[in-house]
Write an enzyme that holds these catalytic residues in place. Structure first.
Site, PDB file in Angstrom:
ATOM      1  N   GLY A 110       0.743  -1.462  -0.198  1.00 16.80           N
ATOM      2  CA  GLY A 110      -0.080   0.085  -0.084  1.00 16.80           C
ATOM      3  C   GLY A 110       0.755   1.185   0.083  1.00 16.80           C
ATOM      4  CG  ASP A 115      -4.592  11.905   7.991  1.00 12.92           C
ATOM      5  OD1 ASP A 115      -5.840  12.132   7.815  1.00 12.92           O
ATOM      6  OD2 ASP A 115      -3.959  11.790   7.277  1.00 12.92           O
TER       7      ASP A 115
HETATM    8  N1  LIG Z   1       2.000  -2.917   8.567  1.00 10.05           N
HETATM    9  C1  LIG Z   1       1.172  -2.794   7.666  1.00 10.05           C
HETATM   10  N2  LIG Z   1       0.490  -3.763   6.965  1.00 10.05           N
HETATM   11  C2  LIG Z   1       0.053  -3.858   5.700  1.00 10.05           C
HETATM   12  N3  LIG Z   1      -0.500  -2.569   5.223  1.00 10.05           N
HETATM   13  C3  LIG Z   1       0.008  -1.407   5.718  1.00 10.05           C
HETATM   14  C4  LIG Z   1       0.671  -1.507   7.008  1.00 10.05           C
HETATM   15  N4  LIG Z   1       1.110  -0.025   7.379  1.00 10.05           N
HETATM   16  C5  LIG Z   1       0.373   0.428   6.083  1.00 10.05           C
HETATM   17  N5  LIG Z   1       0.003  -0.280   5.398  1.00 10.05           N
HETATM   18  C6  LIG Z   1      -0.931   0.317   4.074  1.00 10.05           C
HETATM   19  O1  LIG Z   1      -0.172   1.209   3.304  1.00 10.05           O
HETATM   20  C7  LIG Z   1      -0.970   2.358   3.553  1.00 10.05           C
HETATM   21  C8  LIG Z   1      -0.005   3.558   3.541  1.00 10.05           C
HETATM   22  O2  LIG Z   1       0.644   3.729   4.788  1.00 10.05           O
HETATM   23  P1  LIG Z   1       0.640   5.038   5.662  1.00 10.05           P
HETATM   24  O3  LIG Z   1      -0.788   5.351   6.021  1.00 10.05           O
HETATM   25  O4  LIG Z   1       1.528   4.961   6.849  1.00 10.05           O
HETATM   26  O5  LIG Z   1       1.266   5.949   4.660  1.00 10.05           O
HETATM   27  P2  LIG Z   1       0.755   7.651   4.606  1.00 10.05           P
HETATM   28  O6  LIG Z   1       1.702   8.142   3.567  1.00 10.05           O
HETATM   29  O7  LIG Z   1       0.942   8.193   5.876  1.00 10.05           O
HETATM   30  O8  LIG Z   1      -0.912   7.582   4.372  1.00 10.05           O
HETATM   31  P3  LIG Z   1      -1.774   8.560   4.320  1.00 10.05           P
HETATM   32  O9  LIG Z   1      -1.819   9.570   2.876  1.00 10.05           O
HETATM   33  O10 LIG Z   1      -3.130   7.971   4.359  1.00 10.05           O
HETATM   34  O11 LIG Z   1      -1.511   9.479   5.536  1.00 10.05           O
HETATM   35  C9  LIG Z   1      -2.123   2.405   4.482  1.00 10.05           C
HETATM   36  O12 LIG Z   1      -3.389   3.000   4.120  1.00 10.05           O
HETATM   37  C10 LIG Z   1      -2.341   0.590   4.613  1.00 10.05           C
HETATM   38  O13 LIG Z   1      -3.188   0.287   3.864  1.00 10.05           O
END
Ligand SMILES: Nc1ncnc2c1ncn2[C@@H]1O[C@H](COP(=O)(O)OP(=O)(O)OP(=O)(O)O)[C@@H](O)[C@H]1O
Ligand SMILES: *[C@@H]1O[C@H](CO)[C@@H](O)[C@H](O)[C@H]1NC(C)=O
Ligand SMILES: *[C@@H]1O[C@H](CO)[C@@H](O)[C@H](O)[C@H]1NC(C)=O
Ligand SMILES: *[C@@H]1O[C@H](CO)[C@@H](O)[C@H](O)[C@H]1NC(C)=O
Ligand SMILES: *[C@@H]1O[C@H](CO)[C@@H](O)[C@H](O)[C@H]1NC(C)=O
Length: 434
Positions: A100, A233
């Site tokens: 993701g 968030d």
């Molecule tokens: N430990 C994990 N196991 C599986 N999938 C994960 C895990 N951590 C995060 N993800 C997936 O990866 C995506 C991105 O992670 P994260 O939310 O930390 O990134 P971000 O760039 O901060 O996202 P956002 O723009 O939503 O704030 C999440 O929406 C989730 O679906």
């Protein structure tokens, strides 16, 4: 043992921050000269300040190193049977694949030599955060470091926050600590994304469990030794499911500071649908604002969708009260948790289901029946399985009542399995249409 371990993690992390900070200040950094870009410099300085505040509060927490004292562990549990992972483990990973991504971070999965799968979080070079920053400032390296600080903060928080509702940090890898292209990779427990649409189609008991786990997490965050933590968030995509349990995975937008204020107006808690007034305390803080923000978000993103639909009728009034009380912020997190436990206990007790066998007397008992899915084609929704009608029931009488009231139901089978609530019986209803 614990003392020096605590120190070494702090020193390592603080070192990264300090040296990264030298680069951030645009002095020579490993002999490389760096361009001055005032806007970006300011953002980097702010984010470093944010991190330093976090370190200060981590070190200032009494009993932080006495890991036995509470569920707080810093550094991460040394008794973790898997051991703490580091940069060396990254090289040994196989089967890398995409899981993701969001604005800032990219998540991959990989398999350790022992066969265990983990998630790897790093800065997403093609993410919106990076590309919009690079467009604005024209300095990809500086932008990368800005994003890295975000991930660094998340890793630091994950070190300190150990709770079943927080994704487990197995380890991390810091690279190029003293270079401008400082890198962080977090190694995490692997989960699966929270699919709200899919959750809406699962039995009420499972949806209630997710909400209860969220409430437990918010109770922990509200009463944490770091203070009351708000997830700024707060959306379903910040959460994943691990073994059907809800865990928060995105902590880079968490804050431990209650908003400073001069007047009550400064404390207005605004949502698209509603604004709440909060008092500015004599210490000039909006006390309770973090807890309230989390709770209202839980109401609007989780409870309204997951709690009421297809709930046992006896529980409806209690669930509506929870919805109303959290939607109006009449309850704090403690009262909300209490209300959830009340519902759980009522549910487990079978909701005072009649003891008299009104319906069961019309059924004949056959022991040792084996299920044959080709014969038994009765379907219901939502069901615990996809092909038939598998429901949780508190008693044979409750199952008999269900079967009598559904015209096509002819018989039901009481299985051995239990749901997470440990309801004494799980009843499988399978019926041949005639
Ligand atoms: N430990 C994990 N196991 C599986 N999938 C994960 C895990 N951590 C995060 N993800 C997936 O990866 C995506 C991105 O992670 P994260 O939310 O930390 O990134 P971000 O760039 O901060 O996202 P956002 O723009 O939503 O704030 C999440 O929406 C989730 O679906
Ligand atoms: C998954 O959760 C169930 C029920 O909560 C538990 O019994 C089981 O041990 C868990 N499995 C793993 C791999 O953690
Ligand atoms: C709570 O209940 C009151 C009184 O019935 C109602 O006016 C209000 O709109 C409800 N609020 C929510 C968020 O459901
Ligand atoms: C909520 O409960 C926690 C312990 O579970 C307690 O420390 C805290 O003081 C309570 N908060 C309020 C506002 O009652
Ligand atoms: C299930 O039912 C079908 C059709 O009546 C039958 O052919 C099959 O042998 C049965 N299977 C078992 C395992 O009893």
């Amino acid at each position: 043992m614990k003392g020096p371990a605590l120190l070494s993690v702090c020193v390592l992390v603080a070192l990264g921050l300090y040296l990264g900070g030298l680069c951030g200040d645009r002095r020579n950094c490993r002999g490389k000269s760096i361009r001055h870009i005032p806007g970006l410099d300011r953002e980097i300085t702010e984010r470093r300040g944010d991190l330093l505040t976090l370190y200060r509060s981590l070190l200032g927490v009494p009993g932080m190193e006495e890991t036995q004292q509470s569920s707080w562990r810093f550094p991460p549990q040394t008794e973790d049977k898997h051991g703490t992972l580091n940069c060396q483990h990254l090289g040994g990973l196989t089967g890398l694949g995409y899981v993701g991504s969001g604005f800032t971070k990219l998540v991959l999965k990989g398999t350790l030599p022992g066969g265990r799968e983990i998630a790897l979080k790093s800065v997403h070079s093609e993410g919106n955060d990076m590309t919009s920053c690079a467009r604005r400032y024209g300095d990809p390296t500086g932008c990368y470091r800005l994003a890295t600080y975000k991930l660094h903060k998340e890793v630091t928080l994950l070190h300190a926050l150990r709770h079943p509702g927080v994704i487990t940090l197995h380890g991390q890898c810091y690279e190029n600590i003293i270079a401008p292209d400082f890198r962080v990779t977090a190694m995490l427990e692997l989960g699966s994304p929270l699919e709200m649409i899919q959750l809406l189609q699962t039995p009420w008991e499972k949806r209630f469990k997710i909400c209860l786990e969220l409430v437990n997490l918010l109770h922990y965050l509200a009463n944490s030794p770091l203070g009351s933590i708000a997830l700024l968030d707060f959306q379903p995509r910040q959460f994943v499911l691990v073994n059907e349990s809800l865990k928060v995975t995105d902590l880079d937008d968490a804050t431990m500071e209650e908003l400073p204020c001069r007047t009550d107006e400064d404390c207005a808690l605004e949502f698209p649908s509603k604004t709440f007034a909060i008092q500015c305390s004599s210490s000039k803080k909006c006390i309770g604002v973090n807890e309230k923000r989390n709770l209202f978000n839980a109401y609007r993103f989780f409870f309204t969708y997951l709690l009421p639909y297809a709930a046992p009728p006896a529980l409806q009034p209690f669930l509506l009260d929870i919805m109303n009380a959290t939607g109006e912020l009449r309850y704090g997190i403690n009262e909300t948790l209490e209300a959830f436990h009340k519902v759980l206990n009522l549910y487990k007790s079978g909701m005072n289901h009649r003891r008299k066998l009104l319906y069961l007397k019309d059924y004949m008992l056959i022991e040792g029946y084996r299920l044959n899915e080709t014969n038994d084609d009765y379907r219901c929704w939502p069901s615990y399985n996809y092909r038939g009608c598998l429901l949780s029931m508190h008693s044979a009488e409750e199952a008999a009542e269900f079967c009598t009231k559904h015209t096509n139901c002819r018989r039901f089978v009481i299985g051995q399995e239990q749901t997470w609530t440990g309801t004494p019986l799980t009843v499988v209803i399978v019926v041949k249409l005639r």
